[in-house]
Design a protein around this motif. Structure first.
Motif, PDB file in Angstrom:
ATOM      1  N   ALA A 131       0.812  -1.295  -0.050  1.00 30.36           N
ATOM      2  CA  ALA A 131       0.049   0.088  -0.037  1.00 30.36           C
ATOM      3  C   ALA A 131       0.721   1.189   0.029  1.00 30.36           C
ATOM      4  O   ALA A 131       0.603   1.935  -0.732  1.00 30.36           O
ATOM      5  CB  ALA A 131      -0.992   0.123   1.290  1.00 30.36           C
ATOM      6  N   VAL A 132       2.082   1.114   0.691  1.00 30.51           N
ATOM      7  CA  VAL A 132       2.851   2.459   0.959  1.00 30.51           C
ATOM      8  C   VAL A 132       3.444   2.740  -0.507  1.00 30.51           C
ATOM      9  O   VAL A 132       3.595   3.671  -0.915  1.00 30.51           O
ATOM     10  CB  VAL A 132       3.793   2.093   2.174  1.00 30.51           C
ATOM     11  CG1 VAL A 132       4.719   3.309   2.083  1.00 30.51           C
ATOM     12  CG2 VAL A 132       3.030   2.403   3.481  1.00 30.51           C
ATOM     13  N   SER A 133       4.080   1.677  -0.955  1.00 32.54           N
ATOM     14  CA  SER A 133       4.821   1.840  -2.472  1.00 32.54           C
ATOM     15  C   SER A 133       3.706   2.211  -3.339  1.00 32.54           C
ATOM     16  O   SER A 133       4.138   3.129  -4.269  1.00 32.54           O
ATOM     17  CB  SER A 133       5.195   0.368  -2.344  1.00 32.54           C
ATOM     18  OG  SER A 133       6.139   0.458  -3.859  1.00 32.54           O
ATOM     19  N   SER A 134       2.554   1.580  -3.578  1.00 28.46           N
ATOM     20  CA  SER A 134       1.622   2.026  -4.520  1.00 28.46           C
ATOM     21  C   SER A 134       1.079   3.335  -4.153  1.00 28.46           C
ATOM     22  O   SER A 134       0.921   4.052  -5.340  1.00 28.46           O
ATOM     23  CB  SER A 134       0.319   1.171  -4.473  1.00 28.46           C
ATOM     24  OG  SER A 134      -0.659   1.564  -5.390  1.00 28.46           O
ATOM     25  N   ALA A 135       1.077   4.094  -3.182  1.00 32.87           N
ATOM     26  CA  ALA A 135       0.865   5.322  -2.929  1.00 32.87           C
ATOM     27  C   ALA A 135       1.924   6.381  -2.956  1.00 32.87           C
ATOM     28  O   ALA A 135       1.798   7.608  -3.150  1.00 32.87           O
ATOM     29  CB  ALA A 135       0.203   5.617  -1.505  1.00 32.87           C
ATOM     30  N   GLY A 136       3.372   5.854  -3.239  1.00 32.96           N
ATOM     31  CA  GLY A 136       4.448   6.685  -3.143  1.00 32.96           C
ATOM     32  C   GLY A 136       4.561   7.611  -2.131  1.00 32.96           C
ATOM     33  O   GLY A 136       5.223   8.528  -2.439  1.00 32.96           O
ATOM     34  N   ILE A 137       4.338   6.932  -0.909  1.00 31.27           N
ATOM     35  CA  ILE A 137       4.671   7.677   0.143  1.00 31.27           C
ATOM     36  C   ILE A 137       5.706   7.279   1.259  1.00 31.27           C
ATOM     37  O   ILE A 137       5.748   7.702   2.171  1.00 31.27           O
ATOM     38  CB  ILE A 137       3.255   7.925   0.962  1.00 31.27           C
ATOM     39  CG1 ILE A 137       2.717   6.570   1.649  1.00 31.27           C
ATOM     40  CG2 ILE A 137       2.251   8.639   0.376  1.00 31.27           C
ATOM     41  CD1 ILE A 137       1.535   7.092   2.474  1.00 31.27           C
ATOM     42  N   SER A 138       6.551   6.092   0.676  1.00 29.37           N
ATOM     43  CA  SER A 138       7.555   5.704   1.624  1.00 29.37           C
ATOM     44  C   SER A 138       8.523   6.686   2.060  1.00 29.37           C
ATOM     45  O   SER A 138       8.988   6.546   3.162  1.00 29.37           O
ATOM     46  CB  SER A 138       8.356   4.668   0.855  1.00 29.37           C
ATOM     47  OG  SER A 138       7.421   3.617   0.205  1.00 29.37           O
TER      48      SER A 138
END
Length: 231
Positions: A131-138
């Motif tokens: 989820a974090v990777s897909s949203a680009g917020i890592s």
């Protein structure tokens, strides 16, 4: 005490748990699904949460992916939906949930203010990573904490203990943010300062703690954190 650390629930708070069913409804599935995807998404979420509470109470832990699958199976059966490939597609989309639109700017503002940011979630590490990777917020998060580290779901106190263990901060230094009223109340009772993102306009749960702040979305979180820092 000033706020030093902002901790976020993941599902329903940063990530829109209805987005998997909504995306599938735009694909060529039978009309029965397209017409009722909102009800299916709601029942899926309700059962997912119920199963975490029941498993925690009974000492029968499984990871969040298992309860996610179980909740979906219940919701599809309740609607008498047995469509080849639909279950698999919905589960695939759950790994790619949309972040709410205000999330990137909100997290960026917190980092610019020098605050630590993290997720504290029922989600399994692999689910959260997806989820974090897909949203680009890592790059906007200092840590992603999962209940799998303690083997029990929220609102068990050992889950909230993970924040102090990771960041070495006092409970009063933490602003805990969740869209789940029960989660916020439990975190407030634990000693965190709290903000409830009450997107649905629900009543406050009658539990052992109460939210400090109630918001419609995440937009004002940097302002709330800064006000707490100034106190």
């Amino acid at each position: 005490m000033p706020i030093t650390t902002c901790i976020f629930d993941a599902y329903g708070t940063l990530f829109d748990v209805t987005s998997a069913a909504r995306a599938a409804a735009e694909e060529p599935w039978p009309e029965q699904f397209a017409a009722h995807w909102q009800k299916i998404a709601a029942e899926w979420r309700t059962k997912q949460l119920e199963y975490t509470w029941l498993r925690a109470a009974a000492g029968q832990h499984s990871d969040f992916w298992q309860v996610t699958e179980d909740g979906l199976d219940w919701a599809l059966e309740a609607m008498s939906l047995s469509v080849p490939g639909l279950r698999e597609r919905l589960l695939q989309l759950y790994w790619e949930l949309d972040a709410f639109p205000e999330v990137p700017e909100m997290l960026s503002a917190l980092k610019s203010a020098g605050l630590s940011t993290a997720i504290l979630s029922n989600g399994s590490p692999a689910m959260l990573e997806g989820a974090v990777s897909s949203a680009g917020i890592s790059h906007m998060l200092d840590e992603v904490l999962s209940v799998e580290q303690v083997g029990v779901f929220k609102p068990h106190p050992s889950v909230y203990d993970l924040v102090e263990e990771r960041f070495g901060c006092a409970r009063g230094d933490v602003l805990f943010v969740s869209s789940n009223g029960w989660d916020v109340c439990a975190a407030a009772g634990y000693g965190f300062r709290t903000a409830w993102v009450n997107r649905a306009g629900a009543p406050v749960d009658r539990l052992w703690g109460q939210p400090d702040v109630m918001l419609d979305d995440l937009t004002q979180i940097p302002q709330v954190a800064n006000e707490q820092v100034a106190q």
